[in-house]
Scaffold this motif. Structure first.
Motif, mmCIF file in Angstrom:
data_model
loop_
_atom_site.group_PDB
_atom_site.id
_atom_site.type_symbol
_atom_site.label_atom_id
_atom_site.label_comp_id
_atom_site.label_asym_id
_atom_site.label_seq_id
_atom_site.Cartn_x
_atom_site.Cartn_y
_atom_site.Cartn_z
ATOM 1 N N VAL A 135 0.136 2.528 -12.808
ATOM 2 C CA VAL A 135 0.502 2.520 -11.391
ATOM 3 C C VAL A 135 0.430 1.092 -10.874
ATOM 4 C CG1 VAL A 135 -0.340 4.886 -11.059
ATOM 5 C CG2 VAL A 135 -1.875 2.953 -10.603
ATOM 6 N N ASP A 136 0.975 0.898 -9.707
ATOM 7 C CA ASP A 136 1.011 -0.427 -9.093
ATOM 8 C C ASP A 136 -0.418 -0.933 -8.858
ATOM 9 O OD1 ASP A 136 1.658 -2.692 -7.711
ATOM 10 O OD2 ASP A 136 2.225 -1.652 -5.853
ATOM 11 N N ASN A 137 -0.727 -2.117 -9.374
ATOM 12 C CA ASN A 137 -2.048 -2.728 -9.179
ATOM 13 C C ASN A 137 -1.998 -3.910 -8.219
ATOM 14 O OD1 ASN A 137 -4.469 -2.535 -11.880
ATOM 15 N ND2 ASN A 137 -3.164 -0.912 -11.090
ATOM 16 N N SER A 138 -0.902 -4.032 -7.468
ATOM 17 C CA SER A 138 -0.731 -5.255 -6.674
ATOM 18 C C SER A 138 -1.726 -5.349 -5.527
ATOM 19 C CB SER A 138 0.696 -5.342 -6.151
ATOM 20 O OG SER A 138 0.948 -4.254 -5.287
ATOM 21 N N GLY A 139 -2.353 -4.226 -5.156
ATOM 22 C CA GLY A 139 -3.336 -4.297 -4.072
ATOM 23 C C GLY A 139 -4.736 -4.628 -4.552
ATOM 24 N N SER A 140 -4.882 -4.872 -5.841
ATOM 25 C CA SER A 140 -6.211 -5.040 -6.405
ATOM 26 C C SER A 140 -6.583 -6.503 -6.568
ATOM 27 C CB SER A 140 -6.257 -4.355 -7.772
ATOM 28 O OG SER A 140 -7.284 -4.875 -8.564
ATOM 29 N N HIS A 175 -5.494 4.205 -12.466
ATOM 30 C CA HIS A 175 -6.403 3.251 -11.836
ATOM 31 C C HIS A 175 -5.578 2.284 -11.018
ATOM 32 C CE1 HIS A 175 -9.898 0.900 -11.023
ATOM 33 N NE2 HIS A 175 -10.644 1.608 -11.831
ATOM 34 N N VAL A 176 -5.870 2.230 -9.717
ATOM 35 C CA VAL A 176 -5.107 1.332 -8.828
ATOM 36 C C VAL A 176 -5.541 -0.121 -8.982
ATOM 37 C CG1 VAL A 176 -4.567 3.088 -7.107
ATOM 38 C CG2 VAL A 176 -6.732 1.804 -6.943
ATOM 39 N N GLY A 177 -6.527 -0.360 -9.843
ATOM 40 C CA GLY A 177 -7.073 -1.712 -9.985
ATOM 41 C C GLY A 177 -8.404 -1.780 -9.268
ATOM 42 N N SER A 178 -9.302 -2.587 -9.819
ATOM 43 C CA SER A 178 -10.638 -2.671 -9.239
ATOM 44 C C SER A 178 -10.578 -3.440 -7.917
ATOM 45 C CB SER A 178 -11.553 -3.372 -10.247
ATOM 46 O OG SER A 178 -12.904 -3.124 -9.964
ATOM 47 N N GLN A 179 -11.481 -3.073 -6.989
ATOM 48 C CA GLN A 179 -11.505 -3.706 -5.657
ATOM 49 C C GLN A 179 -10.093 -3.714 -5.064
ATOM 50 O OE1 GLN A 179 -14.054 -4.476 -3.835
ATOM 51 N NE2 GLN A 179 -13.356 -5.899 -2.305
ATOM 52 N N CYS A 180 -9.533 -2.514 -4.919
ATOM 53 C CA CYS A 180 -8.171 -2.379 -4.376
ATOM 54 C C CYS A 180 -8.232 -2.354 -2.853
ATOM 55 C CB CYS A 180 -7.528 -1.097 -4.901
ATOM 56 S SG CYS A 180 -5.861 -0.847 -4.259
ATOM 57 N N VAL A 181 -7.562 -3.282 -2.227
ATOM 58 C CA VAL A 181 -7.642 -3.392 -0.765
ATOM 59 C C VAL A 181 -6.396 -2.843 -0.075
ATOM 60 C CG1 VAL A 181 -9.233 -5.337 -0.847
ATOM 61 C CG2 VAL A 181 -6.776 -5.781 -0.814
ATOM 62 N N ARG A 182 -5.499 -2.233 -0.840
ATOM 63 C CA ARG A 182 -4.261 -1.705 -0.264
ATOM 64 C C ARG A 182 -4.331 -0.175 -0.294
ATOM 65 N NH1 ARG A 182 0.418 -0.307 -2.844
ATOM 66 N NH2 ARG A 182 2.277 -0.255 -1.515
ATOM 67 N N ALA A 183 -4.521 0.426 0.867
ATOM 68 C CA ALA A 183 -4.731 1.873 0.948
ATOM 69 C C ALA A 183 -3.546 2.651 0.383
ATOM 70 C CB ALA A 183 -4.987 2.267 2.402
ATOM 71 N N LEU A 216 -12.037 1.850 -5.350
ATOM 72 C CA LEU A 216 -12.448 1.813 -3.936
ATOM 73 C C LEU A 216 -13.221 0.519 -3.684
ATOM 74 C CD1 LEU A 216 -13.590 5.544 -3.662
ATOM 75 C CD2 LEU A 216 -11.573 4.527 -2.568
ATOM 76 N N PRO A 217 -12.813 -0.237 -2.681
ATOM 77 C CA PRO A 217 -13.355 -1.592 -2.537
ATOM 78 C C PRO A 217 -14.662 -1.654 -1.755
ATOM 79 C CG PRO A 217 -11.692 -1.216 -0.878
ATOM 80 C CD PRO A 217 -11.791 0.062 -1.668
ATOM 81 N N VAL A 218 -15.340 -2.773 -1.878
ATOM 82 C CA VAL A 218 -16.540 -3.032 -1.077
ATOM 83 C C VAL A 218 -16.311 -4.293 -0.251
ATOM 84 C CG1 VAL A 218 -17.968 -2.000 -2.882
ATOM 85 C CG2 VAL A 218 -17.757 -4.468 -2.765
ATOM 86 N N ARG A 219 -17.140 -4.450 0.748
ATOM 87 C CA ARG A 219 -16.994 -5.597 1.661
ATOM 88 C C ARG A 219 -17.419 -6.904 0.989
ATOM 89 N NH1 ARG A 219 -20.947 -4.526 6.081
ATOM 90 N NH2 ARG A 219 -21.870 -3.262 4.444
ATOM 91 N N PRO A 223 -10.769 -8.468 4.483
ATOM 92 C CA PRO A 223 -10.768 -7.130 5.063
ATOM 93 C C PRO A 223 -10.488 -6.076 3.988
ATOM 94 C CG PRO A 223 -9.098 -8.543 6.110
ATOM 95 C CD PRO A 223 -9.666 -9.313 4.976
ATOM 96 N N ILE A 224 -11.111 -4.931 4.120
ATOM 97 C CA ILE A 224 -10.844 -3.823 3.190
ATOM 98 C C ILE A 224 -10.491 -2.575 3.992
ATOM 99 C CG2 ILE A 224 -12.360 -4.730 1.393
ATOM 100 C CD1 ILE A 224 -14.394 -2.535 2.211
#
Lengths: 367, 367
Positions: A135-140, A175-183, A216-219, A223-224
């Motif tokens: 899947v797209d990992n561009s938000g990670s 897996h959308v990628g670790s620390q994914c900030v794109r909902a 799922l990202p953390v602060r 911004p997340i």
């Protein structure tokens, strides 16, 4: 986890570097994930922080475990998890791990290649398998996609082959990628999964399960998206587009432990180099902050007051790769000053080596 | 160290991953460095491979040790080295290390900042210090320059300050970068050192010592300069351009151990992804081959015969950073096949963590 006066007081007394892990915060993060994804089975990706106390704390709450290796399996079992409370999301596993996990009763393995179908058929006959789709990992901020995953057509082919080989095709994982900030990444990924379900149905495969992976990202400093907002959107999509009795699982790692720890480190050197200020601390990328090399930008707080100015923040080893940040903002710190790296609970202990003789931070647990 | 039939026979019996370390080859490499740099004191940079047997073997031959941390100091002392047989080339040290090293009798510390002068004056009063100068690192496959070092003017200033602070300004140290394949880099660096000696003399500082740092390369897949040729050029330059009673030292790490080990690893998965072949092995960048992420390209031999074709070679962890090579050349390997990473003795154990539960290779020593 905030740097409260109580934490600061404790931190001052510790030998540096140290990692203060707040198990209460781990519990709160678990409950937050449960609330955001109601009815979804949670399996903690132990690689994020393999400390036994973290695993034990999550186990007490009924959390499952996602493991990828014999050592991680043993950690989950030692925490009290039974086989059915453990899954493996690693699409390429060692044969030894497969047979040991199967013997321990683990049900649910990811796969994304014919070789893995053969391996699982041999070592874990009958077990449930999930096809890992790309899947797209561009938000990670730590993308994972290229190494694993197949497209929907190949996923169905693999699940059909798995069935023919005596395995139980359960569903799909991604897996959308670790620390994914794109909902939106989760919804885009669910669209890919939906295609697999439809194609599988056309092949006579009745898929019953979906694994949402991690990410799922953390602060930190950027911004997340809000966990509840991601959760509502995912749950709504699942209700609308998948069978009502779908079994859904998720494998958070970072999201359960990232915000549950503060790394205490100490300034060991300062220098001006080619008009840049360099600050050297005793916790670097090899003994604590490996993710800094991949783009994770931690929030770092100095105990010393004063105006903050840019600097290069480097670790203690002789290696030039050991640079935590090229543009940290710190006051005019001196040798001996304490710095606090916030939300440092994930992927700090797990990647740590003792390169150059600088060992991992000592762990201090708060109940 | 060659993959002889004897080694292959041994390797087949080992649990994978394993690192076969040939202590005889360590001895031969030490003697080769001694021959190439006659009269130069050799201090092994223990970070390259901190196995106690390696340190013990080198100690028996009279080799000294370069250490940067308390753990490395303890390793050198445990190997039987006395304080005068130990130096520290890390320009930014922890205060704790400085006082412990001084108490152990270590003489010779690098520095490159006023903060370090102050730290050494406090914790190692009277000790010999070397100014670390910046030199060209363009010939290196793992450059080190930006993090440390000063120019000649500042070096002399620091040495003068050190003298005023009760330290003994001994000379200059530099590092051409790790795995340096450009022979001229050492001569260019010596030119910088010569400038420091001249400027220092003008300030009434009588410098007596020069440290050549490390950087001597080992064989991987690219051509490297001949050790003897580098040595002769360096020795000739020193004879011509420096005082005849100059005390010269060198801190090889990689050059003493890199060619003394073979990493045994096993294929755990194969896959075709977007027209690329991926091969997964049980020794990845986090548990053995960290230097692959920085550009070191190992020679890798498969036991299986057959025409070699390009593939992506990846480690066992779920992390996409865990890729050893994007264009390895391997035959049509299968799960269970053994691969041998040649000349893997340096910076393999030292950077290794147990990320994702995949631990470092087990060490097997050959006498």
């Amino acid at each position: 986890m905030d740097l409260t006066p109580t934490i600061l007081d404790l931190a001052r007394k510790l030998t540096s570097p140290a990692l203060i892990v707040d198990l209460g915060e781990v519990r709160r993060r678990y409950e937050a994930v449960r609330r955001a994804l109601p009815g979804v089975a949670v399996y903690y990706a132990v690689k994020a922080n393999p400390h036994p106390a973290v695993a034990g704390t999550l186990r007490e709450l009924g959390c499952g475990f996602e493991v990828s290796s014999v050592a991680e399996l043993e950690l989950a079992l030692a925490a009290g998890a039974g086989g059915p409370g453990i899954i493996s999301g690693n699409p390429v596993k060692t044969p030894d791990f497969v047979s040991r996990a199967h013997a321990a009763g683990v049900r649910g393995f990811a796969l994304d290649s014919p070789a893995e179908v053969a391996k699982l058929a041999k070592g874990a006959s009958g077990t449930e398998v999930y096809a890992r789709v790309t899947v797209d990992n561009s938000g990670s901020e730590w993308p994972l996609s290229r190494k694993y995953g197949v497209g929907p057509v190949e996923a169905v082919e693999l699940l059909a082959n798995a069935r023919d080989a005596g395995l139980t095709p359960a569903g799909v994982t991604f897996h959308v990628g670790s620390q994914c900030v794109r909902a939106e990444s989760w919804l885009d990924a669910l669209g890919v999964c939906r295609e697999v379900f439809e194609r599988a149905s056309g092949r006579g495969l009745d898929l019953t399960a979906l694994n949402l992976g991690g990410g799922l990202p953390v602060r930190h400093t950027r911004p997340i998206p809000d966990l509840d907002a991601v959760g509502s959107a995912v749950m709504a999509y699942l209700r609308e587009q998948f069978r009502p009795d779908l079994r859904v699982s998720v494998e958070p790692g970072r999201a359960l432990v990232g915000e549950a720890a503060i790394l205490v480190t100490t300034v060991i050197g300062v220098a001006e180099r080619a008009s840049e200020r360099w600050v050297y601390v005793d916790a670097g990328v090899f003994n604590a902050l490996m993710e800094a090399t991949g783009g994770i930008r931690y929030e770092i707080v100095a105990e010393r007051p004063g105006a903050r100015a840019p600097c290069v923040l480097a670790g203690p080893s002789c290696d030039s790769v050991d640079v935590i940040s090229s543009d940290a903002l710190l006051p005019d710190v001196r040798v001996g000053d304490r710095l606090y790296v916030l939300n440092a609970g994930a992927y700090t202990l797990s990647y740590a080596s003792s390169f150059n003789g600088f060992g991992p931070p000592e762990v201090v647990l708060l109940p």
